[in-house]
Every structure is written in C-alpha cells, then in structure tokens.
Design an enzyme around this catalytic site. Sequence first.
Site, PDB file in Angstrom:
ATOM      1  N   PRO A 151       0.834  -1.209   0.000  1.00 16.72           N
ATOM      2  CA  PRO A 151       0.000   0.000   0.000  1.00 16.72           C
ATOM      3  C   PRO A 151       0.866   1.255   0.000  1.00 16.72           C
ATOM      4  CG  PRO A 151      -0.618  -1.507   1.782  1.00 16.72           C
ATOM      5  CD  PRO A 151       0.676  -2.006   1.199  1.00 16.72           C
ATOM      6  N   GLU A 152       0.645   2.123  -0.971  1.00 12.48           N
ATOM      7  CA  GLU A 152       1.366   3.381  -1.059  1.00 12.48           C
ATOM      8  C   GLU A 152       0.453   4.508  -0.588  1.00 12.48           C
ATOM      9  OE1 GLU A 152       4.422   3.834  -1.846  1.00 12.48           O
ATOM     10  OE2 GLU A 152       5.050   1.973  -2.817  1.00 12.48           O
TER      11      GLU A 152
END
Length: 271
Positions: free
Chosen positions: A2-3
């Site tokens: 997850p960015e």
Amino acid sequence: MPELPEVETTRRGVSPHVLQRKILRIVVREPRLRWPVPESLGEALPGQRFTSVGRRAKYLLFECSRGVLLAHLGMSGSLRIAPAEEPPGKHAHVDLVFDNGKVLRYTDPRRFGSLLWQPAGAGEHPLLRDLGPEPLGGNFDGELLYRKSRGRRTAVKPFIMDSRIVVGVGNIYACEALFLAGIHPARACGRISAPRYRRLAGAIRAVLGKAIGAGGTTLRDFSGGEGRPGYFRQQLHVYGRGGEECPHCRGSLRERRLGQRATVFCPACQR
Ligand SMILES: [Zn+2]
C-alpha cells in the site's frame, strides 16, 4: 505494497463509518505485528469516539479525546469496514467494534504493519517527527526540492523517495513523475535547475492526485475501504513497461536497478 494513494483511499473509505461512533471493544487475535499491539488499547479505546481520521505520510491517525491510534499498513495490511457478524479471515488480526453493528478490521498476512497508541498530551509520535512535508500539502513545491538538493550528489530518484525530503513518493510514482518532468532518474539531484524542480513537483502532485482519484495502484494486494480495487495501474506511462514503446517518442523504454529499485525511463525523453 500500500502506497500513499491506497492509504488515503482507505482513510476516505473508512472515515464515514467510524467517525463519532462509540467504540464498544477491541478484539486482538494476533498482537505480533511489526511492533506488538499495545495492551493499553483495551483500556484506552472502549467508550471513546474518533473525532477525526487523518493521515500523515502512510500513517492513518484515528484521534479521540484520550489520544491517537496510529495505523500503518506495512507490506500487505488493509483496513476495511465489515459487518460485526462477518467471520474474520485467517489474517484478520484486530477488530475495533463500533455501536453501529460494524467493525473496523485490520488484516495483514505478512504482519509488517503496526497499530500504535500515542496518549493525548504526549506530542507528536516519534515516528512522525522527522518526516518531510506532504506532497499534496501547501509546504511542498519545486523550491523546496531545489533548496534541499544543493550540494548533494545523490541520484534524483532516491532523493525524491527519501521521506525526510518529501513523504509518500513510492517507487512507481517516482518513475512516473520523473518521466512526466523529462528528468533522467540517475541525474545528480544537486545539478537540476529550479525550473526543472518546479516541473517535477507539479508532476509528483499530478501523479499522486490522479492515483488517489483512481483509488490507488495495487490491484492484487489492496481493497479500498469498502472493498473496491484500484484501477490506476492501467494508466501508468512507464512503470512496469520496460522494453515497451515510449508513449512520447516511440523509442524503447529502458529498465535498470537504481538504489535497488526497478526503474523504468526513456533515455531519449529524460535527461
Ligand atoms: Zn521517449
């Protein structure tokens, strides 16, 4: 992984379901995350209501009168809203149970994420203190990149991925922004002019803003706050396209390792 856009998408997805709802209890099935889930959460949270759900870099900040619950999704974590009666999956390690029949469920197969507690009055959490500005906030611009890069020989790509300079510019977004700004990823950051940094800052904002609008990039690992996948990956110009045609000049995109990360660029368009 997850960015920043996935984390922001999560924030927007879960907020309306948890804000101002009374927390009934916390259920910890597996406390061994990157750091152990603090036992004090079981005392601090029940009876409380979150008054805001914020984000700093890739941390989600759930604030109530007694303090702030910090959540980081690590490599494979996700937070989503589930009906209280839905049986937890194998990797659903923590539930926050609310008075509206819903739970905020933390799932993390690899357990590199974390849930931390910062009591009210204790100031900013140490993990947040040395972070650079938010890329979509008012304190980030080309001037800042220009100033912080003077006298440095680091390649520009690892420079913009350094969270002390600016937070949240992950590998995919760094490749995309450098392509849009026409800057070669290996160029020494101290040798880039102010106008080019203005272009780069604009490109970073554009790429992250667009990714947030699309709900994030990662199709496989991530479900949005309400279980919707992100579709941004289909709009990438260079990342994951090594050897393919450059969308600008029709030459061939090149892929190489830079600072141990896969880096795709066009040797003709980026200088
Ligand atoms: Zn090109």
